[in-house]
Design a protein around this motif. Sequence first.
Motif, PDB file in Angstrom:
ATOM      1  N   ARG A 117       0.872  -1.232  -0.139  1.00 38.66           N
ATOM      2  CA  ARG A 117      -0.101  -0.100   0.053  1.00 38.66           C
ATOM      3  C   ARG A 117       0.791   1.168   0.062  1.00 38.66           C
ATOM      4  NH1 ARG A 117      -3.428  -1.909   5.309  1.00 38.66           N
ATOM      5  NH2 ARG A 117      -1.098  -2.018   5.799  1.00 38.66           N
ATOM      6  N   TRP A 120      -7.752  -1.519   2.985  1.00 37.72           N
ATOM      7  CA  TRP A 120      -8.181  -0.349   3.695  1.00 37.72           C
ATOM      8  C   TRP A 120      -9.486  -0.588   4.429  1.00 37.72           C
ATOM      9  CZ3 TRP A 120      -6.641  -0.537  -1.788  1.00 37.72           C
ATOM     10  CH2 TRP A 120      -5.373   0.142  -1.784  1.00 37.72           C
ATOM     11  N   LYS A 154      -6.426   5.159  -3.865  1.00 38.27           N
ATOM     12  CA  LYS A 154      -5.288   4.615  -3.188  1.00 38.27           C
ATOM     13  C   LYS A 154      -4.191   4.205  -4.303  1.00 38.27           C
ATOM     14  CE  LYS A 154      -6.927   5.373   1.006  1.00 38.27           C
ATOM     15  NZ  LYS A 154      -8.416   5.557   0.533  1.00 38.27           N
TER      16      LYS A 154
END
Length: 966
Positions: A667, A726, A734
């Motif tokens: 991420r 998330w 994202k």
Amino acid sequence: MNARDDERKHDRNTEREAGAEIENSNDANSFRIANQFAEGSIREHAKPIPPRNIPAAVRRLFRLPPSASQIDAELRDEFQFHIEGRIEQLIALGRSRAEAEQEVNEKFGDYETHWQHTRRIDEDTMQQTRRFEFWAMIRSELQRSARALLRTPGFTLIAILTLALGIGATTAIYTVVDAVVLRPMSYRQPNALVSILHPTAPPGSKEGKWGMSSGGYFEFKHKTKTLSDIGAYRTTSYTVVNNNTADVAQFAQVTASLFPTLRARAESGRLIQDADDKPGVPEVAVLSHEYFLRRFGGDRSIVGRNLETSSGIFQIVGVAEPGLTLPMPGPFASQSNLAGFGVDVWVPLQLNPAGPFYNSHQFVGMGRMRDGVTAEAAQRDLTEIASHFTETLSRAYSKSFIQTYNFRTEVSGLRNAVLGPTIPRALWMVMGSVLLVMLIAAGNVANLFIVRMESRRREAAVRTALGASPQHMAVHYLSESWLLCGIAGAVGLSLAVVGLRGLLVIIPASMPRIHNIALGWTSVSVALGIAVVMGTLLGLMPLLKHFNITALREGGRGLSASPRQRAVRNSLVVGQVALALVLLAAAGLMSQSFMHLRSVKPGFNPSNVIAFDMSLPFNEYDTREKALTFHRELQRQLLEIPGVVSAGTVSDMPLENFGNGCSVVFREGRPYPAGEPTPCVKTAVSGPGLFETLRIPVDGRIPSWRDIDSRSQAIVITKALADRLWPGESAIGKGINSYVDTTANDWYRVVGVVSDLRAGSLEAPPIEAVFYAPSGFRANRRDGSVNDLAYLVRTKTPASLTIMARVSQIVANMNPRVPVINARSMEQVVERSMSRTSFVMVLLGIAAIVALILSAVGMYGVISYLVAQRRPEIGIRIALGAGMAGVARLIVWQSIRLALVGVAIGVAGAYLLGKTMSSLLFGVTSGDPVTLAGVSALLLLVATAASLVPARRAARTDPLEAMRTD
């Protein structure tokens, strides 16, 4: 004395004359020896022979020839008779016994020679006589049996069809089990071959088996102490161009060490050698024998020429021996083409032993154990080597990865690795089901034979009264049962041939080794063996019943069966009901599993969608830009076809090869906390139009050609992954990537989220996946990652493969060197994903229906026979005032009572069977009460229905007629 001598001599010469066809000189020798007998011999040569006679009754039963001791005893008696007779004659003429014996000895000559010659004549004569008697007996008994069976066509037809059905089903399924499970792999010394794989359990995913990495291959190869050879391979498809026509061939990229591991040989030319398997050397290719004949017509001058493919130019150096192939596809092969995976072209992998090595497990590893080494020892050896990967291959493997992914090394027999645990279990379960059908069929025929024996007991009693022994009666019935079962076996083999054709249609495409399935001598032997065993058992059944003369005095109509006979018949019926319930329960569980699978929503709409594969040659389209230019133009022309609604592309087809492999994701701006595993998720490259064509709902937006042109790196992920990365947040905007050290400009941006997509398997939960953009971060880099794509085309009407003619024409106009392959509808793809469950369900369903019918027929036959046997009793009941309804209830209750006992036993058996097939079930438990209750009620209903006709017949019995016949 002379008269007795002449009589004995006449009898012996008569027997020896029967052997004249065996040896022309026997007659003359016989007369000469007989004359010498008349003139004398020697007493001391007549040695006593210990008796070793087989009982005469057994010899008559099996038509055995006399034993050697019997022949010797007869010769001894005859020699002694003539010797004594001649000596007595000489004594009567005035000689002493000593003088008489000496004279007989001198005139007779060599006793041993005469003895052996005479003995050989007797043996040949007796064998010839017995041979004639044996075949005459066989011919006579078969003729009698044929007449007896023709006199009862109903019994004969039902028995033959029942047995043929059982034999045919058993033979067909055994053929599949033998080809897939039992037969050794088609390599030299296959038991020494093992597979090398890595079981892993990525966080959030079920356990799977990864292939071997390049670094692992070199570590194992150089350090193993238990394997003599180790090879690695992967499989793929390339376009092959020949005479300006293109087709797709199956390629195996292999290490040179794979051929000595398999102990393979070349038919012509040579195989890939170590010198060919080094990075940077000119690439070579070896053709399979089958592809050599199919594509090049067996032209041996092809060796030395170049092979033009979508991956480049290869020089053909040889042709492999016939039948050489790989045991299974590579780790990332498409599930749409696994059946009997065959190799068309072999090319070298050219792995670099100096690295760099990555944690990429894309190769199947195979090894050959040294003499005396077991798979367990090889497992310990390679496990020890792999335990040091964190030291020897530290860049690719870390301790956290080993622990997080539960990374292990598995060495197992090659056949076990190919089949896995599920396929043998499913096939053995199906095999067990047809064996149950065979048992039910055997029980039915046995009941028919018992009834037939009862109807022929007067005949049997007559034979017994005339002196026929139980052995003679057994021979009498064996000839009939063997003839019956022999015909049933022949019919069963014909049914097996038809059944195999049907099985090959419905068998799952992912079933390995199905190219081996064919009716061979092993299957024929199984069918004949069943027929012989059944014929023997049925023929020996009369020995269980004692026929005596009372049957002649009492007649044949009014006799009731003995309690033992009733118990045997009732037990057979109970067994049939119990076995039928087991099969019905298994079929019911698989049917429920199939219905549950069909009710699962895959997350896309497969109706009216056609799919096909495309492979662009790399030498023409060596960058993503060139390949995408072709794909964009093709997509534009596809949309111009009348009736086409939308079109899209994807690298990994849902429900085919989408679930193969995984990639880690990181991420942006949020490292994983210590102890939190890095997700490894499914990935695919998707072009514009994919989500519209499959009607996949997307929250956010769908990437377009504008994103590709601007290199926005827009991606779509599934909701399952978004919730994991998330939780409680929106994933739109994202960034993710597969490299932890990604720069600020190299993050993929989430623009859309797909919910509840089951692209890997309908049985698995919604998948965690990323759909990447087809454009790369850098322009004009040599990259063939989008050369091989699957196209999906949605039409206004139900998808028809006729549209593929127009597609092929468009592609040929764009580039005739690009083939269009593997056209199929998405509905077919969905059906194939359920093929294992549907295959087992169909076979169990067929077996259950047959078992139900046979059980009903068996129940009807027994109840009908009981009504016939109890006809006088029923007549008396009616004469004493019993009503028709009461008599009918009595008969029906007998049937239900037998069925209840069978159901009780069958429920227990069905519960145990359900436990063994739990891995094949989906959405239903092995002891599902609804299924067990439903099949129990069905069997009770069938038992009731089977007794209605006999009950009605009993209720209409005329009491006067019934008592008169008694």
